[in-house]
Design a protein around this motif. Structure first.
Motif, PDB file in Angstrom:
ATOM      1  N   LYS A  44     -10.018   6.928  -3.044  1.00 31.98           N
ATOM      2  CA  LYS A  44     -10.525   7.146  -1.696  1.00 31.98           C
ATOM      3  C   LYS A  44      -9.411   6.886  -0.677  1.00 31.98           C
ATOM      4  CE  LYS A  44     -14.197   5.454   1.336  1.00 31.98           C
ATOM      5  NZ  LYS A  44     -15.169   4.368   1.500  1.00 31.98           N
ATOM      6  N   MET A  45      -8.677   5.794  -0.890  1.00 30.99           N
ATOM      7  CA  MET A  45      -7.602   5.440   0.037  1.00 30.99           C
ATOM      8  C   MET A  45      -6.476   6.467   0.003  1.00 30.99           C
ATOM      9  SD  MET A  45      -8.538   2.840   1.672  1.00 30.99           S
ATOM     10  CE  MET A  45     -10.279   3.099   1.522  1.00 30.99           C
ATOM     11  N   LYS A  46      -6.305   7.113  -1.152  1.00 33.28           N
ATOM     12  CA  LYS A  46      -5.257   8.141  -1.252  1.00 33.28           C
ATOM     13  C   LYS A  46      -5.733   9.476  -0.708  1.00 33.28           C
ATOM     14  CE  LYS A  46      -2.128   7.959  -4.735  1.00 33.28           C
ATOM     15  NZ  LYS A  46      -1.692   8.107  -6.142  1.00 33.28           N
ATOM     16  N   ASN A  91       0.036  -0.344  -9.343  1.00 34.62           N
ATOM     17  CA  ASN A  91      -1.257  -0.995  -9.170  1.00 34.62           C
ATOM     18  C   ASN A  91      -1.304  -2.245 -10.024  1.00 34.62           C
ATOM     19  OD1 ASN A  91      -2.670   2.237  -8.877  1.00 34.62           O
ATOM     20  ND2 ASN A  91      -2.480   0.747  -7.257  1.00 34.62           N
ATOM     21  N   PRO A 135       3.789   2.973  -5.492  1.00 36.59           N
ATOM     22  CA  PRO A 135       2.956   3.622  -6.507  1.00 36.59           C
ATOM     23  C   PRO A 135       2.771   2.737  -7.735  1.00 36.59           C
ATOM     24  CG  PRO A 135       5.151   4.485  -6.626  1.00 36.59           C
ATOM     25  CD  PRO A 135       5.169   3.455  -5.531  1.00 36.59           C
ATOM     26  N   PHE A 149     -12.028   3.261  -5.391  1.00 35.27           N
ATOM     27  CA  PHE A 149     -11.472   2.805  -4.110  1.00 35.27           C
ATOM     28  C   PHE A 149     -10.040   3.307  -3.858  1.00 35.27           C
ATOM     29  CE2 PHE A 149      -9.470  -0.229  -1.194  1.00 35.27           C
ATOM     30  CZ  PHE A 149     -10.396  -0.268  -0.178  1.00 35.27           C
ATOM     31  N   GLY A 150      -9.192   3.151  -4.868  1.00 37.13           N
ATOM     32  CA  GLY A 150      -7.798   3.584  -4.708  1.00 37.13           C
ATOM     33  C   GLY A 150      -7.695   5.083  -4.445  1.00 37.13           C
ATOM     34  N   ASN A 192       0.814  -1.228   0.000  1.00 37.50           N
ATOM     35  CA  ASN A 192       0.000   0.000   0.000  1.00 37.50           C
ATOM     36  C   ASN A 192       0.837   1.263   0.000  1.00 37.50           C
ATOM     37  OD1 ASN A 192       0.584  -1.063   2.561  1.00 37.50           O
ATOM     38  ND2 ASN A 192      -0.942   0.208   3.555  1.00 37.50           N
ATOM     39  N   MET A 198     -19.276  -3.825  -3.664  1.00 36.28           N
ATOM     40  CA  MET A 198     -19.239  -2.420  -4.080  1.00 36.28           C
ATOM     41  C   MET A 198     -19.675  -2.296  -5.531  1.00 36.28           C
ATOM     42  SD  MET A 198     -15.648  -0.992  -2.709  1.00 36.28           S
ATOM     43  CE  MET A 198     -15.065  -1.327  -1.061  1.00 36.28           C
ATOM     44  N   LEU A 214     -12.417  -8.061  -8.053  1.00 35.72           N
ATOM     45  CA  LEU A 214     -13.264  -6.888  -7.824  1.00 35.72           C
ATOM     46  C   LEU A 214     -13.971  -7.060  -6.485  1.00 35.72           C
ATOM     47  CD1 LEU A 214     -14.837  -6.492 -11.374  1.00 35.72           C
ATOM     48  CD2 LEU A 214     -12.905  -5.246 -10.397  1.00 35.72           C
ATOM     49  N   PHE A 215     -14.191  -5.949  -5.773  1.00 33.72           N
ATOM     50  CA  PHE A 215     -14.865  -6.025  -4.475  1.00 33.72           C
ATOM     51  C   PHE A 215     -16.345  -6.295  -4.718  1.00 33.72           C
ATOM     52  CE2 PHE A 215     -11.373  -2.801  -3.719  1.00 33.72           C
ATOM     53  CZ  PHE A 215     -10.481  -3.763  -3.288  1.00 33.72           C
ATOM     54  N   PRO A 240      -1.070   5.199 -11.376  1.00 30.87           N
ATOM     55  CA  PRO A 240       0.186   4.621 -10.883  1.00 30.87           C
ATOM     56  C   PRO A 240       1.333   4.928 -11.841  1.00 30.87           C
ATOM     57  CG  PRO A 240      -1.117   2.922 -11.958  1.00 30.87           C
ATOM     58  CD  PRO A 240      -1.957   4.173 -11.952  1.00 30.87           C
ATOM     59  N   ARG A 287      -9.991   0.290 -12.443  1.00 29.01           N
ATOM     60  CA  ARG A 287      -9.709   0.432 -11.017  1.00 29.01           C
ATOM     61  C   ARG A 287      -8.209   0.586 -10.774  1.00 29.01           C
ATOM     62  NH1 ARG A 287     -10.921  -4.391  -6.779  1.00 29.01           N
ATOM     63  NH2 ARG A 287      -9.136  -5.248  -7.899  1.00 29.01           N
ATOM     64  N   ALA A 288      -7.412  -0.191 -11.520  1.00 26.93           N
ATOM     65  CA  ALA A 288      -5.965  -0.133 -11.317  1.00 26.93           C
ATOM     66  C   ALA A 288      -5.360   1.135 -11.921  1.00 26.93           C
ATOM     67  CB  ALA A 288      -5.308  -1.376 -11.910  1.00 26.93           C
ATOM     68  N   PRO A 345      -5.862   5.455  -9.834  1.00 25.33           N
ATOM     69  CA  PRO A 345      -4.959   6.250  -8.998  1.00 25.33           C
ATOM     70  C   PRO A 345      -3.724   6.762  -9.752  1.00 25.33           C
ATOM     71  CG  PRO A 345      -5.399   4.070  -8.032  1.00 25.33           C
ATOM     72  CD  PRO A 345      -5.820   4.023  -9.448  1.00 25.33           C
TER      73      PRO A 345
END
Lengths: 307, 367
Positions: free
Chosen positions: B115-117, B92, B90, B112-113, B87, B104, B100-101, B166, B160-161, B164
């Motif tokens: 949000k976590m950042k 993904n 940098p 999600f990524g 985590n 959600m 996949l979650f 990366p 999703r990957a 963020p």
């Protein structure tokens, strides 16, 4: 899910239509004998009149429910007000069962997680170990727990021996003792469903969450717990419901102050002091309460799913 | 965040995205990687290609941080990341089974990524929405993953990957669960996404066709070692050893005895006595070796004056071409690819044919 199942049913239905009824017969017999008849009997008895030496007179009345909810004074001639005695016992039971469920969850979740993450070969051994204490009768286990926690029992002596306390902890006859007893009685019912859920959990989801910058704690909260929630809910229901109606642990480990519904109902059917209609009414009220809680939960779950 | 790019002055490898130095990974007694060193350039589509168990997925998981390196170093834009938790890297990952979650919605998965950042809600919804647009799934934002087809789930995993932003995107056999048509379409889409975003893609696959069509560079791996690194054409046209020649594409591997070697050329004698002229890699010595000849570089010819003589055993119809299976006098099987054209004169089984080798198409291999 409904789509494909219905499709299959209609295709197979042509062949099985004639015998589906007879094949379902055992199910209906079991439901009839073990559900409809006993609950019906209990409901009926709750509306009958009490007989002095136990038993009932077939005379329909609401007296049992009246006694449960309303206080009409010592001689029954005062204007009715709410009777708090039994509602208080109900509330205490809910509290005790709730705390026991919480302890089961706190201990059971890591246990289930541990077992489900062992190599597949050794998992049955761990599950087997979890169930071994439950081969012993519940009464014997509850009594031995009392022995363990009494004032000069091994727990207090060990704690005093290592100098952690000077005087023995008065554990017996406390709420905590009852909660521990309930926890010990029903722990496997928490472990097994959570184990089943964790075993099906896709650990790639944890990796995906870490990969997307989630810490371990956030991953547990946002990914793991939602994924194994059905197991947690099943475990909580399986522990909470029997804890609510339990009478062995409160009778043996608790005192007068820890009286629970189970004991209240139990007393009504014992010897000549009993009151069968009142016991049946208390049991009906308990059952209705549990069903209401479960229905409300199911509604909430369905709503959050539909979102 | 535990990761920051090294200061400009310290960046030894300005254009190297991932620098792996002597990476060793052991699981107990089993060694999965025997000291792998690789430099992966920034803004490239880099493929790790090899059969299952060759260590390619282990290497990818080491870069992602899901496994700990036993020995060696992994540098990301000059900075050692080998001890960072996943985590804090940098990079993904697009997982093989997507991961996949399930609880959600598609848009929440993609966001999600972000949000976590700590990206604020309005901005992350916006950015996740743009990612979905890029993979043509805007209409599915509020669905759950289980309500999507495999190909759509694959694109959600990709979005999703990528969301963020990366520095490096890791892809673990992302196309293996798709059917052929979809897989071919996704190859094109992946390649163009890589070019659009300029993100370094590290792609793991066992499918050589996938590797050849998408990659800027390919590392062929086997038994925990990198066998050869190069562009698709180098690897296919100039394999350096038997493993690479055999694994990439189809080839005819024939045992030969090598005589003189001079200036990268050698004369080699086949078992049936025919002499052929071969390309020789550096460091090869006279003696017994194998020669590789691609089936499409063999051509039917009149028996006199041909490089090889063989008897046709079978002709296999493959649609766009035909595969001729023939056997030489010394018993070697020879595969020849013939275009499916009205101009091709197809010999019948049992016919004796001559075969010529295209200039430079016979390559000597080290074992």
């Amino acid at each position: 899910m409904a789509g494909p199942v219905a499709g299959k049913g209609s295709a197979a239905g042509a062949d099985y239509r004639g015998i589906v009824g007879p094949l379902l017969l055992p199910t209906w017999v079991v439901i009839g004998i073990f559900l409809v008849i006993p609950v019906g009997l209990m409901a009926t008895y709750s509306f009958l009149t009490k007989e002095f030496r136990g038993g009932v007179i077939w005379d329909f009345t609401l007296a049992a429910y009246d006694q449960f909810f309303l206080n009409r004074g010592l001689f029954g001639d005062e204007p009715p007000s709410i009777e708090w005695t039994y509602l208080g016992i109900f509330w205490r039971s809910i509290w005790q069962a709730g705390v026991a469920t919480l302890i089961c969850l706190i201990v059971g979740f890591p246990t289930a997680w541990f077992i489900a993450t062992r190599p597949e070969r050794t998992r049955p051994i761990w599950l087997f170990l979890i169930t071994i204490p439950y081969w012993v009768n519940l009464l014997i286990r509850t009594v031995s727990l009392k022995f363990l926690i009494r004032e000069n029992g091994p727990l207090n002596e060990a704690l005093m021996g290592i100098g952690l306390i000077d005087t023995p902890l008065p554990l017996v006859n406390t709420n905590l003792a009852v909660q521990l007893g309930l926890f010990y009685s029903y722990l496997p019912f928490m472990v097994l469903p959570i184990y089943a859920a964790v075993e099906r959990y896709n650990f790639a989801l944890t990796e995906a969450a870490h990969d997307l910058y989630a810490s371990r704690w956030v991953t547990l909260r946002e990914i793991v717990i939602p994924a194994v929630k059905p197991g947690i809910v099943a475990g909580c229901i399986l522990v909470f419901v029997p804890s609510l109606g339990a009478f062995l642990a409160p009778d043996l480990l608790g005192g007068a102050k820890t009286f629970m519904i189970g004991s209240l109902i139990d007393e009504q059917f014992k010897g000549s002091q009993g009151n069968w209609p009142f016991g049946a009414a208390a049991a009906m009220i308990l059952m209705t309460l549990v069903m209401l809680v479960l229905i409300l939960y199911a509604r909430a779950a369905a709503r959050s799913e539909a979102r | 965040m535990g990761w920051e790019a090294a200061p400009e002055a310290d960046r030894e490898y300005m254009t190297t995205a991932v620098d792996i130095r002597h990476a060793v990974k052991r699981y107990g007694d089993v060694t999965a990687l025997h000291g792998v060193s690789l430099e992966i350039a920034d803004n490239a589509f880099f493929t790790l290609l090899g059969p299952s168990g060759c260590g390619k997925t282990t290497l990818l998981r080491l870069i992602a941080g899901f496994e700990d390196l036993t020995e060696g170093e992994i540098r990301l834009f000059g900075k050692d990341i080998a001890r960072l938790a996943p985590n804090h890297r940098p990079v993904n990952t697009v997982f093989q089974q997507y991961a996949l979650f399930p609880h959600m919605s598609v848009i929440d998965n993609v966001a999600f990524g972000l949000k976590m950042k700590g990206v604020p809600p309005a901005e992350r919804r916006d950015r996740a929405g743009r990612m979905l647009e890029m993979v043509h799934l805007s209409a599915f934002a509020d669905r759950l993953p289980a309500q999507l087809s495999g190909g759509q789930q694959q694109r959600v995993a990709l979005a999703r990957a990528l969301a963020p932003a990366p520095r490096v995107l890791l892809l673990d056999e992302p196309l293996s669960a798709l059917d052929l048509k979809l897989r071919q379409a996704m190859r094109v889409e992946l390649k163009s996404l890589q070019e659009q975003t300029g993100i370094t893609f590290i792609f793991v696959t066992h499918d050589q066709e996938e590797a050849l069509t998408m990659s800027d560079r390919i590392a062929v791996m086997s038994a925990g070692r990198v066998q050869q690194v190069g562009a698709a054409q180098d690897i296919y046209e100039a394999p350096i050893n038997r493993f690479v020649a055999d694994f990439i594409g189809e080839t005819n591997l024939l045992p030969v005895t090598v005589g003189q070697i001079a200036a990268g050329r050698a004369m080699a004698a086949l078992a049936d006595g025919h002499q052929i002229s071969c390309t020789a890699p550096e460091g090869i010595r006279p003696g017994a070796h194998h020669v590789s000849i691609r089936p499409e570089r063999l051509h039917l010819a009149p028996a006199e004056g041909a490089d090889l003589a063989a008897t046709v055993e079978r002709v296999i119809y493959k649609g766009n071409d035909l595969q001729l299976v023939a056997r030489s006098a010394s018993g070697e099987e020879l595969n020849v690819r013939l275009p499916n054209s009205a101009r091709t004169d197809i010999p019948a089984p049992g016919a004796r044919v001559g075969l010529t080798i295209e200039e430079g198409a016979a390559r000597l291999l080290v074992d």
